[in-house]
Structures are given as C-alpha cells and as structure tokens.
Design a protein around this motif. Sequence first.
Motif, PDB file in Angstrom:
ATOM      1  N   VAL A   1     -15.760  -8.239  -8.627  1.00 41.56           N
ATOM      2  CA  VAL A   1     -16.176  -9.063  -9.763  1.00 41.56           C
ATOM      3  C   VAL A   1     -14.920  -9.616 -10.426  1.00 41.56           C
ATOM      4  CG1 VAL A   1     -17.426  -9.151 -11.938  1.00 41.56           C
ATOM      5  CG2 VAL A   1     -18.240  -7.662 -10.097  1.00 41.56           C
TER       6      VAL A   1
ATOM      7  N   ASP B   1     -13.660 -11.208 -13.491  1.00 37.74           N
ATOM      8  CA  ASP B   1     -14.032 -11.431 -14.879  1.00 37.74           C
ATOM      9  C   ASP B   1     -13.032 -10.728 -15.773  1.00 37.74           C
ATOM     10  OD1 ASP B   1     -15.375 -12.302 -17.081  1.00 37.74           O
ATOM     11  OD2 ASP B   1     -17.234 -11.225 -16.705  1.00 37.74           O
TER      12      ASP B   1
ATOM     13  N   ASP C   1     -17.514  -4.685 -18.619  1.00 37.73           N
ATOM     14  CA  ASP C   1     -17.653  -3.692 -17.560  1.00 37.73           C
ATOM     15  C   ASP C   1     -18.917  -3.997 -16.755  1.00 37.73           C
ATOM     16  OD1 ASP C   1     -17.436  -1.524 -15.919  1.00 37.73           O
ATOM     17  OD2 ASP C   1     -18.117  -0.059 -17.400  1.00 37.73           O
ATOM     18  N   TRP C   2     -18.731  -4.532 -15.548  1.00 35.42           N
ATOM     19  CA  TRP C   2     -19.857  -4.875 -14.704  1.00 35.42           C
ATOM     20  C   TRP C   2     -20.363  -3.698 -13.871  1.00 35.42           C
ATOM     21  CZ3 TRP C   2     -22.927  -9.062 -14.581  1.00 35.42           C
ATOM     22  CH2 TRP C   2     -22.501 -10.202 -15.246  1.00 35.42           C
TER      23      TRP C   2
ATOM     24  N   VAL D   1     -18.068  -1.211  -7.165  1.00 33.34           N
ATOM     25  CA  VAL D   1     -17.635  -2.373  -7.941  1.00 33.34           C
ATOM     26  C   VAL D   1     -16.143  -2.281  -8.218  1.00 33.34           C
ATOM     27  CG1 VAL D   1     -17.956  -3.674 -10.066  1.00 33.34           C
ATOM     28  CG2 VAL D   1     -19.933  -2.583  -8.970  1.00 33.34           C
ATOM     29  N   GLU D   2     -15.439  -3.352  -7.871  1.00 27.48           N
ATOM     30  CA  GLU D   2     -14.020  -3.513  -8.223  1.00 27.48           C
ATOM     31  C   GLU D   2     -13.932  -4.754  -9.096  1.00 27.48           C
ATOM     32  OE1 GLU D   2     -11.693  -1.481  -7.579  1.00 27.48           O
ATOM     33  OE2 GLU D   2     -12.460  -0.231  -5.954  1.00 27.48           O
ATOM     34  N   GLN D   3     -13.317  -4.620 -10.267  1.00 36.68           N
ATOM     35  CA  GLN D   3     -13.276  -5.713 -11.233  1.00 36.68           C
ATOM     36  C   GLN D   3     -11.851  -6.008 -11.638  1.00 36.68           C
ATOM     37  OE1 GLN D   3     -16.016  -5.293 -14.486  1.00 36.68           O
ATOM     38  NE2 GLN D   3     -14.992  -6.817 -15.764  1.00 36.68           N
TER      39      GLN D   3
END
Length: 550
Positions: free
Chosen positions: A98, A100, A105-106, A123-125
Amino acid sequence: MNFLRRRLSDSSFVANLPNGYMMDLQRPDSSPSSPVSPAMERKHLQPLQPLHSSSASSSIFSSISSAMKQNTQAAAGLMDHSAGPTPSVAQKPKILLVVDDVHMDWAKYFQGKKVNGEFDIRVEQAKFSELNLAAYVMGGCMVDMQVMRNGTKVVRSFKPDFVLIRQHAYSMALGEDFRSLIIGLQYGGIPTVNSLYSIYNFCSKPWVFSQLIKIFNSLGPEKFPLVEQTFFPSHKQMLATPNFPVVVKLGHAHAGMGKVKVENQHDFRDMASIVAMAKTYATTEPFIDSKYDIRIQKIGSNYKAYMRTSISGNWKANTGSAMLEQIAMTERYRLWADACAEMFGGLDICAVKAVHSKDGKDYIIEVMDSSMPLIGEHIEEDRQLIADLVVSKMTQLVITAGSTPSPLRPWRCSVLITHHMHFLSGGPRQPQGSQPPRTSAPPQQRLSPQGQQPQSPQSTSPQQQRSPGSPQQVRSATGASPVQASKAGAFPPQQPRPPAQGWAPSHKSQSLTNSFSVSESSQRGNATEDEAKAETIRNLRKSFASLFSD
C-alpha cells in the motif's frame, strides 16, 4: 473348412485371438461326420462378430479407456510434478503493498481477510519516497523499503503480489516525481488499483483533460457540461486571452496549488512571465462565481455525492473553511462518474469535481484517480470499500491463474483416441512423416439427389486417396464391413501389410512423447504390443480369405 478347424484346434492360435473373435463352428445337434452342405457351414460361421458385436466392442473400448486413463494420469502426474506448486508454497500469504502516508494504517482494514478464502494477506505500507525497486524479465519485481517505525529504521525486501496506490506519483509543486517507480512496477508486471497505465496517464492534468474533451464530444454539453479550457504549451503563446477574470493553472499540481485568479490583461502578462520562469505549460479557464462545489466519487460499484460550500469566502472552495454535506446521487451525477471511469482502460476508483454556479449551471472541471482524498462522514466505510475492492481483484487474479488449462493434456487424449480408432477400424496406419490425422468433427454434408451421402474431400485421408480398395472406402461405398465386402468380391482377399516398425500415429504424438520425457523402452513395449495385435488380426483375415477362396 478343415483348414479352419485345424487352425482353431491350435491352442497357440486360439490364445492369441482378441476378445470377441468367437465362432460357433459346431452346433449341439450336429457332428463332424454328419453331411452338411457348404452353404450351411457358411451360415453357421460367425465371422462378422468382431467388428459389430456389442460384447467385443465393449471389451475393446474398455481396454482403450483404461489405457487412455493411465496415459492421462501419467501425463497429469508429470505436469503436476514439474509445474505444480507445492502445498507449502501455495499457503504462503499474498503480499499487498500500500503506497500511502504512514499516518494511515491500512493493515487493520485487511485483518482477517483472505484471498480466495485460502491465502492470508500481508500488508506492507510505505510512501513513494521510502521505496526503491528492481524489475526483471523473468524474476518479477523486487521492492526495497526503508521506513521509520517508532523512531526505528526498518529495512525490508519483498516481491509484492498486488499494489494499492493512494499517493500522487507526480507533483510539480512538491518537486516529487516517482514515475520511474510506476514504470518499474509495470516492467515487473505487478497488478495494481488503479491500473499502472491509468496512474501514469494521470501524471499530467492537461492529458487527463483531453480525455474529458472526448467524453464531452461524445455525450454533448447537456449531459456532460465541461468547462471551457485553453492550453498553452509555454509562455510564448500567452499573448491574449478572452474575457476576464480567468483562472490560470500552472503545470501539474494538487490541492489548489498553482492556481491563480487573474482580473485583467496586465496581471495576465505577469503570469506569463512566471510561467516562463517555471518552464512548464499552463491552462486558462473562465472564472465561475460558484455557489458550491460538487464531488461525485466512485469506489467499485459504490457511488457517493457531496456538496462543499465555502464559509471563509475564498474563491477556492478547498481552501480555508468550508461546509461539507452528502447529497442525493442522481442519474446525471452517475452518468458523469461512469463516463469518466471508462478512461484509460477503466478506473476502479475515481471522483469527478464540478462547480455549480450562482446562475444554476454545472461545470465539470476535473477528474481524480485512486489517489483522491476521502471526505465526509463515511471515510471509514470508504476505506473498507477500497479494502474489499482490493481483495476482490486479488481473488480474481488467483482464480484466473489457477484455471488456465494446460495445452498438453487435450493433445495427448486426441492422439490416443485417433490411434485406437485406427486399430478398431482395421485400416492401415499412417507411415512416419505423413500428414497428422484430423481430430475435429467433419462438416455437415448434404445428401446427393440419389439419396447417397458423398464423401467430403477434406475428410479423405492420404491413404484412402492412394488406395482405392482400402477397407475404409469399401465400407463407406457399400455400407458393409470388410468381411462382407470380401465375400462380395469388392477387394482382393490378400491385404498388404503395413510396415511393422518405424511407424508413428502422428507428429503430435512424437512431440508429446518427447515433452513428457517417456523412455524409449516404454515406447518399444507399446509398439511391440500393437504389432502383436495387428499380426493376430492379419492371421485371422488370412484364414477367412483361404476358407472363402475354397
């Protein structure tokens, strides 16, 4: 007749007969010494059963079915062993990147969700500025991420399976240009929301506006009211402008940056000098005294419409204080969103911005992509909608990748069926190097005026064209089996032997044998077994021919 009895008394000859070749030579009420005429002997013989008996056909077809099943299972086993994923690899979680801001925090919106009900989502953001990558032709895309988490620098490398882009890839106002990362993701073949093709095209607002012009020309000003805009590639063309006041927009920027309201010609000349210093393009559009702004957003199949009214009195409704409220979604607004969602191959997430003037008219001024900011009281719901959209897209990719059929299995089955049908028909086998048999169904033929069905030239094999007296042509012409045709004298009793060695069903079977890496010993074993069956059939035909010639 005595010759045939001697052959049948030979145990080795009878043992080699295929199933179904049974002859009732002696009835219970007769004996070898009783005087029976030759016509009665021929009547008691049962030579027609091998080709038309249901028991013989079912036995032969059952052996063919078992052989086909074994070959198919062997081929499937070889393919699954070489190309199929192991259970441990298949259960690895899918990596979602993600792009952003770190303040959002997605990971919590994807917690507990699975791709296709079996793959977890990791998930890696990070922001674009915290990413680097390398893309390969065969190796995909390797992403390096360096982020700060609670004062600690975290460095990771991974291959993303999917990317959600919620940040602008290019902004002249902030001096950020991450288009090279978009190219790298496209180079590595990484699926994204929105598509990388659309995100790259959204890196230039005049380029996007040109798509709005196409929609305007297609739908017309009544259904798609687009604001009148003028494009200047550089400051050199900014010599005169129509009625004032106008809004001048410099380059590619967001959130109201790079927009100036110009009241007269002198100010417009000053703006031209600023455009020259910026070394960029500019657009102008008439200033609209707005009552409120309109925003129609589309996330998947969900639509929302908002109205924003400035409270601070600034001509930019997105600057200063403003009041935001959700309004009803009309068919007119839905048409705007659907029309804009079709540009650049399709936009899964988009928003259309318009201005409602004080005279009651609407003017569409801009369209945004997946990097659009979320507004209103339903931000959490919109984020959940985006998460569900991403999971749905990832599931479609998994299903599509798992349902792709292998081209080898149908070829294998068609070659086996063709080979065994040649064996059942008793026809000559194709020599090596000849044209492969057609496996497709022949076209529908019309009956001739005499009521006979002519043979299609496309369905005639090369062997039939070269051998007018072959069993296949005799059967189609007379409607009788080879034995009946032999009795009627349709073709000579002695049939030429096909080559015993070196033959192959077709080039397709040879290529498939090589692709499946079948050993030469197994090929010789199958050929020897087929030759034995063919030799048995030839001996039986010789016996019948000798009997009838007497």
